[in-house]
Design a protein around this motif. Structure first.
Motif, short mmCIF file in Angstrom:
data_model
loop_
_atom_site.label_atom_id
_atom_site.label_comp_id
_atom_site.label_asym_id
_atom_site.label_seq_id
_atom_site.Cartn_x
_atom_site.Cartn_y
_atom_site.Cartn_z
N ASP A 173 0.87 -1.18 0.00
CA ASP A 173 0.00 0.00 0.00
C ASP A 173 0.91 1.23 0.00
O ASP A 173 1.64 1.47 0.97
N ARG A 176 -1.44 5.01 1.95
CA ARG A 176 -1.46 5.49 3.34
C ARG A 176 -0.13 6.17 3.64
O ARG A 176 -0.06 7.22 4.24
N HIS A 202 -0.90 -1.18 -4.57
CA HIS A 202 -2.15 -0.54 -4.13
C HIS A 202 -1.96 0.98 -4.24
O HIS A 202 -1.36 1.61 -3.38
N THR A 204 -4.30 3.68 -4.97
CA THR A 204 -5.25 4.76 -4.67
C THR A 204 -5.99 4.45 -3.37
O THR A 204 -6.27 3.29 -3.07
N GLU A 205 -6.30 5.48 -2.65
CA GLU A 205 -6.94 5.34 -1.33
C GLU A 205 -7.62 6.63 -0.92
O GLU A 205 -7.46 7.66 -1.58
N ASP A 206 -8.29 6.58 0.21
CA ASP A 206 -8.86 7.79 0.81
C ASP A 206 -7.76 8.80 1.14
O ASP A 206 -7.96 10.00 1.08
N GLU A 272 -8.81 1.60 -6.65
CA GLU A 272 -9.97 1.27 -5.79
C GLU A 272 -11.26 1.91 -6.27
O GLU A 272 -11.28 3.10 -6.62
N HIS A 276 -13.26 3.72 -0.77
CA HIS A 276 -11.86 4.13 -0.59
C HIS A 276 -11.44 5.13 -1.67
O HIS A 276 -10.34 5.05 -2.22
N TRP A 300 -7.23 7.05 9.49
CA TRP A 300 -7.42 5.73 8.85
C TRP A 300 -8.86 5.27 9.03
O TRP A 300 -9.63 5.87 9.76
N GLY A 336 -10.34 -3.22 -6.54
CA GLY A 336 -10.72 -2.99 -5.14
C GLY A 336 -12.06 -3.62 -4.82
O GLY A 336 -12.22 -4.82 -4.88
N TRP A 481 -0.30 -3.29 4.45
CA TRP A 481 -1.04 -2.01 4.54
C TRP A 481 -0.21 -1.09 5.41
O TRP A 481 0.30 -1.50 6.46
#
Ligand code: ACM
Length: 549
Positions: A173, A176, A202, A204-206, A272, A276, A300, A336, A481
């Motif tokens: 990830d 993050r 990984h 893309t994320e929030d 994702e 997310h 998180w 995702g 992660w």
């Protein structure tokens, strides 16, 4: 087993058949090793032979690996038949009969080394095993650090080898926390040494969007950065107030893909959706369901923000995926699908209209419709999707491969339905968990406890599957992660040695695994290499604790 005495452990170790192979310490353990008398000594007059130009790149990688034995490099020459002495012969032979494309063999005699395979990948894996037959000092990149009178001896052995599973993955990830290209390459190098063949990136994320998309520059200009980051454990309420972010340019992505390809690793990018996705929505709020301000997440967890299933959103995602598939030759694209709360869809007139228009039962079927549309699009471009096991809710897209993370039940169900499955259950395959009791000595982590032994003893094929159904378990993967991993050094600490234990689960014959022999002989020996390679692995290999656990 609580008070299993150390003496019994040591006695078992002494009686272990592998103790016969002093000096041969390869991870993952090969299918068969026969040790003969004598050794081959690598000298400056060595020549590297190749049976065809197709494997020149592998020969060059071998030359790089042998750098400290001869900084000028060895000559690489074509040879069709056999060599006499002082050689390493890489022999690509499509007539070799093996059911396993990645199979290879090594023959080391006093006069030279022959590595044969029917594929380039097999030749590469033979080189990785040969590397582990050489003294660990081979891992130095600076010749001045190598002891002056070292002799580069290789024991005379015959090795026949092939992997148990086709999909052997590690994940990272980078959303993050962000890790620069140099670190990603180091990670890939380590995966290649232990014969992993998939790197699940990984992206893309929030908390951040990490891949440049030319048509939507704000994804990285805005979505690539957050204003602050949580300090300490989840819920601490403390933030550092420091702007944090970064992303990979398309040029950098190409460089990493090329680097991985040369090491026979396929990179599977993950974009994702539908959850997310807060960072993307911070950049392009028009693809959310509500006229609201989104900001890149600073803590998180699971967020309610979700892409709206509008035609505009599908066009946007198709544009993004068009650029992604240009960059990544992988057959699989991970889309995702996990942890997507449906609250905003319940409240959105646009989402409700799609449910009505498509005759869907509820928001779970809407997620299934969403994933199905994306699958169709990717299929039309010749690609397949992988999704986390939540993509089964509301109906599984027809050709989807399921990555089972909430235990194994999703994977079992998918295999029974005839879908390919990658097992990555959180109890054994989440390397963001603690790996020892969380005392003051252990750095902060997300929680859970997954010991090295838990990983080593993991069996990816559940007993409840029939022989036919078991064929759908194509492999397994370790997930990293990075909520609590701020640096490459921390990633190394969490991923190693657990990834090393997983490599043996994935490659070696099921009944050949021996925990104590792995722990005490081969792991200890591989640590000597990792010390030279500057890998910050966790030293959780205390025999007593490992046996009692
Ligand atoms: C996941 O860990 N949310 C796939």
């Amino acid at each position: 087993m609580k008070n299993f005495p150390l003496a019994i452990g040591l006695a078992l170790l002494f009686l272990s058949p592998l103790s016969a192979f002093q000096g041969v310490s390869i991870i993952p353990k090969p299918v068969s090793i026969t040790q003969n008398k004598g050794t081959f000594t690598l000298e400056k007059k060595l020549k590297i032979y190749i049976s065809s130009e197709e494997i020149r790149q592998e020969a060059e990688l071998l030359n790089n690996l042998l750098f400290v034995t001869n900084w000028k490099g060895y000559p690489i020459e074509r040879l069709e038949t056999t060599a006499d002495s002082n050689f390493i012969f890489l022999k690509l032979d499509s007539n070799l009969s093996s059911d396993h494309e990645e199979a290879y063999s090594i023959n080391v005699s006093e006069s030279g080394v022959e590595i044969s395979s029917q594929t380039r990948t097999g030749i590469f894996y033979g080189i990785q095993s040969l590397r582990q037959l050489l003294p660990p000092e081979i891992e130095y990149t600076d010749p001045s650090l190598v002891p002056k009178n070292i002799v580069w001896k290789i024991p005379a052995v015959e090795i026949r080898d092939h992997p148990r599973f086709e999909y052997r993955g590690m994940h990272l990830d980078v959303a993050r926390h962000f890790f620069p290209v140099e670190f990603v390459k180091k990670y890939i190098d380590l995966l290649a040494m232990y014969k992993f063949n998939r790197f699940h990136w990984h992206l893309t994320e929030d908390q951040g969007w990490r891949i440049e998309i030319k048509k939507y520059p704000k994804l990285t200009e805005i979505g690539g950065w957050r204003d602050s980051t949580l300090i300490g454990n989840y819920g601490s309420g403390r933030y550092d107030g420091i702007r944090y972010g970064g992303y990979y340019t398309q040029q950098e992505i190409k460089e990493v893909v090329q680097y991985a390809t040369e090491r026979h690793i396929t990179i599977i990018p993950e974009i994702e959706m539908p959850g997310h996705s807060t960072a993307a929505l911070a950049a392009y709020p028009e693809f959310g369901c509500f006229d609201k301000e989104y900001s890149v997440a600073t803590t998180w967890g699971v967020f309610e923000d979700i892409y709206c299933p509008s035609e505009a959103t599908f066009s946007f995602l198709e544009d993004v995926l068009d650029e992604v598939i240009e960059l990544f030759p992988s057959e699989y694209i991970h889309i995702g699908g996990d942890e997507a709360p449906k609250k905003q869809w319940e409240e959105s007139s646009i989402a409700q209209e799609v449910i009505r228009r498509e005759g869907l039962k509820d928001e779970h079927e809407l997620q299934s419709y969403f994933i199905g549309r994306i699958e169709k699009y990717l299929n039309s471009k010749g690609r397949q999707i992988i999704g986390w096991d939540e993509i089964m809710e509301g109906g599984l897209a027809p050709g989807a491969t399921v990555m089972s993370w909430r235990g194994e039940s999703g994977g079992i169900e998918a295999a029974k339905m005839g879908h390919d499955v990658i097992m990555t259950p959180n109890a054994s395959n989440y390397f963001d968990h603690f790996q020892a009791e969380p005392t003051d000595e252990e750095p902060i982590s997300i929680g859970g406890l997954t010991t090295l032994k838990d990983v080593y003893e993991y069996e990816p094929v559940p007993e409840e599957l029939s022989e036919e159904e078991a064929k759908f378990i194509i492999g397994s993967q370790g997930n990293v992660w990075t909520e609590y991993m701020h640096s490459g050094a921390k990633v190394e600490y969490m991923a190693f040695p657990r990834a090393i234990a997983l490599s043996e689960v994935l490659w070696s014959p099921k009944d050949s695994k021996e925990w104590i022999e792995f722990l005490d002989l081969r792991l200890t020996s591989t640590f000597e290499r990792l010390n030279i390679l500057g890998v910050n692995y966790a030293e959780h290999f205390d025999v007593k604790r490992a046996i009692t656990r």
